[in-house]
Design a protein around this motif. Structure first.
Motif, PDB file in Angstrom:
ATOM      1  N   ARG A  66      -1.100   1.453   4.147  1.00 22.59           N
ATOM      2  CA  ARG A  66      -0.914   2.281   2.775  1.00 22.59           C
ATOM      3  C   ARG A  66      -1.634   3.973   3.457  1.00 22.59           C
ATOM      4  N   ALA A 110       0.611   1.076  -3.528  1.00 24.68           N
ATOM      5  CA  ALA A 110       1.277   0.110  -2.585  1.00 24.68           C
ATOM      6  C   ALA A 110       1.230  -0.183  -1.240  1.00 24.68           C
ATOM      7  N   TYR A 114       6.368  -2.302  -6.369  1.00 25.09           N
ATOM      8  CA  TYR A 114       5.391  -2.745  -5.196  1.00 25.09           C
ATOM      9  C   TYR A 114       4.459  -3.366  -5.740  1.00 25.09           C
ATOM     10  N   GLU A 115       3.712  -4.411  -5.515  1.00 26.66           N
ATOM     11  CA  GLU A 115       1.353  -4.533  -5.900  1.00 26.66           C
ATOM     12  C   GLU A 115       1.678  -2.862  -6.518  1.00 26.66           C
TER      13      GLU A 115
END
Length: 713
Positions: A427, A460, A511-512
Motif C-alpha cells: 500500500r 487499495a 479496485y478495493e
C-alpha cells in the motif's frame, strides 16, 4: 409670554432677575382699553378739567394690574464651556517628526485647557481605522464626537494635523458649529516629495504573454527634471530607465506563471525627500493559462495506459498531444507500408523543432524502442533545465537495456533504480516529508489505520514497484519495503517527477475502494506546471477585512520570524505558529491602507490593503491651504507648529467680542454663557394688599381733588 430681562453673573451660581407679564385679557384688548383711557383722559386735560391727570394715572395702574406684572428671580448655574482638541493620527502623520510634534503640542494644549476655569476638554483622535480608504476624514470624527454638545457651549476647536484632510466641508456652520476653528499644522515649510501613481493596471493576463500597465510620476514642492524607474517581477529586476515627471509611462508586464505575478514599480528616493513610502507601488496581475500544451508519449499498451489520457482529456484547459508506440522499427513482418494504418512517430518535429511549445512532457512506460538519437534526448534535458517540465511514469521497461536509463535523460531522473521489479502487494504511503509537501499534504485517506500488515492507509493495494534509491529529489510517497514511490525534483529552472509504479490505474478503476488518484495526479501535474498554490517554499500575504494573514509554506524545519514592513515604514517581527503540517501562520490587524511587505530569508511577499492609489499617501506634503477657508470663515487662524526649527504652541486667550479670534502668538476662544436653572422665585406686583393700594391711591386722589373743586365753587 414676553420676557425682557437683565442679569447678573457669578462664577458658578448667579441670580437672574426679570420682569414678566401674564395678562388676564388678550394683549389687543388691553391695548384697546389703554387707547380709550388715554383718549378720554387727554380730552379732560385738553379742556382743563380737574382730575384729568389723576384719572389717567388710575387707568394706567388698572390696565397694568390686568397685565399681572411680577418680578422673577432665577438661580442659575453656569455650564462648563467645551473646547474641542482634534488630533490627526492618520497614516501621513507618522512621517518624519510629525508624530512627535503632534504629541508635544497635544500635551501642552491639554494642560492649558485644563487650567482654564469652567472648561471641559473634548479630545478627539482620528486614527487610521477611523479614516476610510479615501483619506483622512477629520470632520466626520469631529461631528460624531460633538453630537451631544450644544453649539452654545462650544468655545473653540483646535485641530493638530498636517493639513492633508479629505473631508473639508464647504462651511463650518453647515455642520452646526459657530465656534472659532484653529489649525496647528505639523511638518515643516518647504517639504518636497515624489510619488508614483497607477493610471491603468490590468488584473489578469495570459501566461507567456505581455500586458500593459501605465503609471505616472508626480512631484510636490520641488521641480525634478528626471528620475529613474525600476520594474521588478516577483523580486527580479526587469528593467530600469529614466522617466519624466507628469508623463505617462507604459510598463510591459510579462506574465511568466499562473496565479499572482507581482510586479513592483519603484522610483529612486532623492536626498531630503519627505518619505519613500509612495515611491513604490505593487501591480499584482493574475496569470491565467490559455491552454496547457501537454505531450503524452505512451509505450506499448498496458492496463493503465488510458489513466493519464483520461485525466488530461477531462480538463478543458489542456491541449493534449498523445502518441502510443505500437510498432517499433525492429518489428518487421513484411506488411507493405501503403497498407499500414499507423503513422511514423514524428520524433524530429516533437523533440527538436517544437519541444519548446509544450508545457509538460509525460513518458508513460516509454522505452527507447524507437532508438532515438542521443541528440533528441539532449534536447529534452536542455528543455527541462531551461524551465520545462517532465514526468516519468515507469514500469519494468525502465530496467531494460533500451530503457530511459540508457539515454541522457538519466541525468535528470531523480532516483537510481534497482535491478528487478518488486512483484508483491503493498500500500502506498505518504512520507514524513510528503505530509508537508503540497502535492501530497492532506490526501484523503492518507491517515494510517490498522491493517493486516500493521498501520497503513486505507487505499487499495498495488502489486508492482520499481525499487530505487533517491538521488537528489524529494520522496513524498513510499511503497513496498519503504522504497521511494513518488520522487519530485527541481532541475535548475525546470521540474521533474518520477512515479516508480505503473499501477495507479487500480485506484482509477475503484479496485478495493480505490484511492485519491484524481487529487494526487492533478496536484502532481499542477506542481510540475509551477502553480503558485503548490509551491513547497512560499511566503504569502492575504488581506481579508481588517486582518492581514502571513502564511509561510515549507517542507523544512520551522521557518523563523517574518519581518513585516507597514505602509508607514514601521517594522514588526512576527513569530509564526504551525497551523498544519508544512504551513506556518500569523495574523495582524491592519493599521492603515497601503503596501505591506513581508520577508523571511530570501522570500519576499507584498500585499496591498485598500485601493491601488490610497489618498492617505498620495499627497503627504503638509499644507495650511486646505483648512484656511474654514478658519477664515469662523474667525480662527492657521499656523505651523514648527517655527525656525522650534516647536511653538500658541497661547489660549478669551475674546468676548469681535469677529477675529487669532493673533501672532495666540489663539482665541469664545466664552459662552450657557447655564441651567436651579431655582425660581416670583413676586406678583398686582396681587394682594400692595396691588389694591396702588390702584386705590389715584382713585382717592381724584375724589379728593374733585371734592375740593366743588367746595371752591
Amino acid at each position: 409670554m414676553c420676557r425682557p430681562c437683565w442679569s447678573g453673573w457669578g462664577s458658578d451660581m448667579s441670580n437672574h432677575f426679570s420682569l414678566s407679564f401674564d395678562p388676564f385679557l388678550p394683549w389687543p384688548v388691553l391695548i384697546g382699553l389703554a387707547l380709550i383711557a388715554l383718549l378720554l383722559a387727554g380730552l379732560l386735560i385738553w379742556h382743563g378739567k380737574r382730575g384729568g391727570w389723576t384719572r389717567l394715572a388710575a387707568c394706567a395702574l388698572l390696565i397694568a394690574a390686568l397685565t399681572d406684572p411680577r418680578f422673577v428671580n432665577e438661580e442659575r448655574e453656569g455650564l462648563p464651556e467645551v473646547v474641542a482638541l482634534l488630533v490627526d493620527r492618520s497614516g501621513s502623520q507618522g512621517i518624519g517628526e510629525r508624530a512627535a510634534q503632534t504629541d508635544a503640542a497635544s500635551g501642552e494644549l491639554e494642560q492649558r485647557i485644563a487650567a482654564r476655569p469652567n472648561t471641559t476638554l473634548r479630545k478627539i483622535e482620528v486614527f487610521e481605522r477611523d479614516s476610510d480608504v479615501n483619506g483622512t476624514h477629520l470632520f466626520e470624527g469631529l461631528s460624531a464626537a460633538l453630537a451631544d454638545v450644544p453649539p452654545e457651549r462650544l468655545a473653540g476647536i483646535v485641530a493638530i494635523t498636517d493639513g492633508v484632510v479629505h473631508d473639508v466641508p464647504a462651511s463650518l456652520r453647515a455642520l452646526g458649529f459657530g465656534a472659532p476653528f484653529h489649525g496647528l499644522i505639523t511638518g515643516k515649510a518647504g517639504e518636497f516629495d515624489r510619488r508614483i501613481e497607477i493610471v491603468e493596471s490590468p488584473r489578469f493576463g495570459i501566461v507567456g504573454k505581455e500586458v500593459q500597465a501605465t503609471v505616472k510620476v508626480r512631484s510636490e514642492g520641488a521641480e525634478i527634471a528626471g528620475l529613474r524607474l525600476t520594474l521588478r517581477r516577483n523580486g527580479e529586476v526587469q528593467f530600469s530607465r529614466d522617466v519624466r515627471v507628469d508623463t505617462p509611462v507604459r510598463l510591459p508586464l510579462k506574465i511568466d506563471r499562473a496565479g499572482i505575478n507581482l510586479f513592483e514599480a519603484e522610483i529612486e528616493v532623492a536626498p531630503g525627500e519627505l518619505t519613500p513610502l509612495n515611491n513604490l507601488i505593487a501591480l499584482p496581475v493574475e496569470g491565467v493559462r490559455d491552454k496547457l500544451r501537454v505531450l503524452l508519449v505512451s509505450g506499448e499498451p498496458h492496463a493503465g495506459e488510458r489513466t493519464w489520457r483520461n485525466l488530461l482529456k477531462a480538463d478543458p484547459n489542456v491541449d493534449l498531444v498523445h502518441f502510443t508506440i505500437l510498432r517499433p522499427p525492429e518489428k518487421q513482418d513484411g506488411t507493405p507500408t501503403s497498407e499500414l494504418s499507423l503513422i511514423a512517430f514524428p520524433t524530429r518535429e516533437l523533440f527538436q523543432q517544437k519541444i519548446q511549445e509544450f508545457d509538460l512532457i509525460i513518458f508513460d512506460r516509454y522505452s527507447n524502442q524507437t532508438y532515438l538519437p542521443n541528440a533528441y534526448f539532449d534536447n529534452m534535458v536542455r528543455y527541462v533545465r531551461e524551465g520545462g517540465q517532465m514526468l516519468f511514469a515507469v514500469g519494468p521497461e525502465l530496467l531494460h537495456r533500451s530503457g530511459l536509463l540508457s539515454t541522457p535523460l538519466r541525468q535528470i531522473i531523480p532516483a537510481d533504480p534497482g535491478t528487478a521489479p518488486l512483484e508483491r502487494q503493498f500500500r502506498a504511503r505518504v512520507s514524513k516529508l510528503g505530509e508537508r509537501h503540497p502535492v501530497t499534504r492532506k490526501l484523503e485517506g492518507a491517515q494510517l489505520v490498522a491493517g493486516p500488515q500493521g498501520s497503513e492507509p486505507s487505499w487499495a493495494p498495488w502489486f508492482r514497484q520499481i525499487p530505487a534509491r533517491a538521488a537528489d529529489g524529494h520522496v513524498v510517497m513510499t511503497g513496498a519495503e519503504n522504497n521511494p514511490l513518488l520522487v519530485l525534483k527541481r532541475e535548475q529552472k525546470g521540474r521533474v517527477a518520477l512515479f516508480l509504479s505503473d499501477q495507479v490505474w487500480l485506484w482509477a478503476r475503484g479496485y478495493e475502494g480505490g484511492g485519491p488518484y484524481l487529487d494526487l495526479l492533478r496536484r502532481l501535474v499542477h506542481w510540475l506546471m509551477k502553480e503558485p498554490d503548490l509551491e513547497e517554499e512560499a511566503l504569502r500575504l492575504d488581506v481579508r477585512g481588517r486582518t492581514l494573514t502571513v502564511e509561510r509554506r515549507t517542507i523544512g524545519e520551522a521557518p523563523g520570524d517574518v519581518d513585516l514592513t507597514l505602509p508607514g515604514g514601521e517594522q514588526l517581527k512576527l513569530t509564526l505558529s504551525e497551523a498544519e503540517a508544512g504551513i506556518w501562520r500569523a495574523t495582524v490587524a491592519l493599521r492603515r491602507a497601503g503596501l505591506y511587505k513581508a520577508q523571511n530569508g530570501t522570500l519576499v511577499a507584498y500585499a496591498n490593503a485598500g485601493p491601488a492609489n490610497p489618498k492617505e499617501f498620495m499627497e503627504v506634503v503638509s499644507t495650511t491651504s486646505r483648512l484656511a477657508p474654514i478658519a477664515e470663515e469662523s474667525g480662527g487662524s492657521m499656523r505651523r507648529l514648527d517655527q525656525g526649527g522650534q516647536l511653538v504652541v500658541p497661547r489660549l486667550v478669551d475674546i468676548r467680542s469681535g469677529g477675529r479670534f487669532g493673533g501672532s502668538d495666540f489663539i482665541g476662544l469664545k466664552p459662552t454663557e450657557a447655564s441651567v436653572v436651579r431655582g425660581v422665585s416670583v413676586l406678583a406686583l398686582a396681587a394682594g394688599g400692595l396691588g389694591l393700594l396702588l390702584m386705590l391711591v389715584p382713585l382717592i386722589g381724584t375724589w379728593l381733588r374733585e371734592g375740593r373743586g366743588r367746595r371752591a365753587t
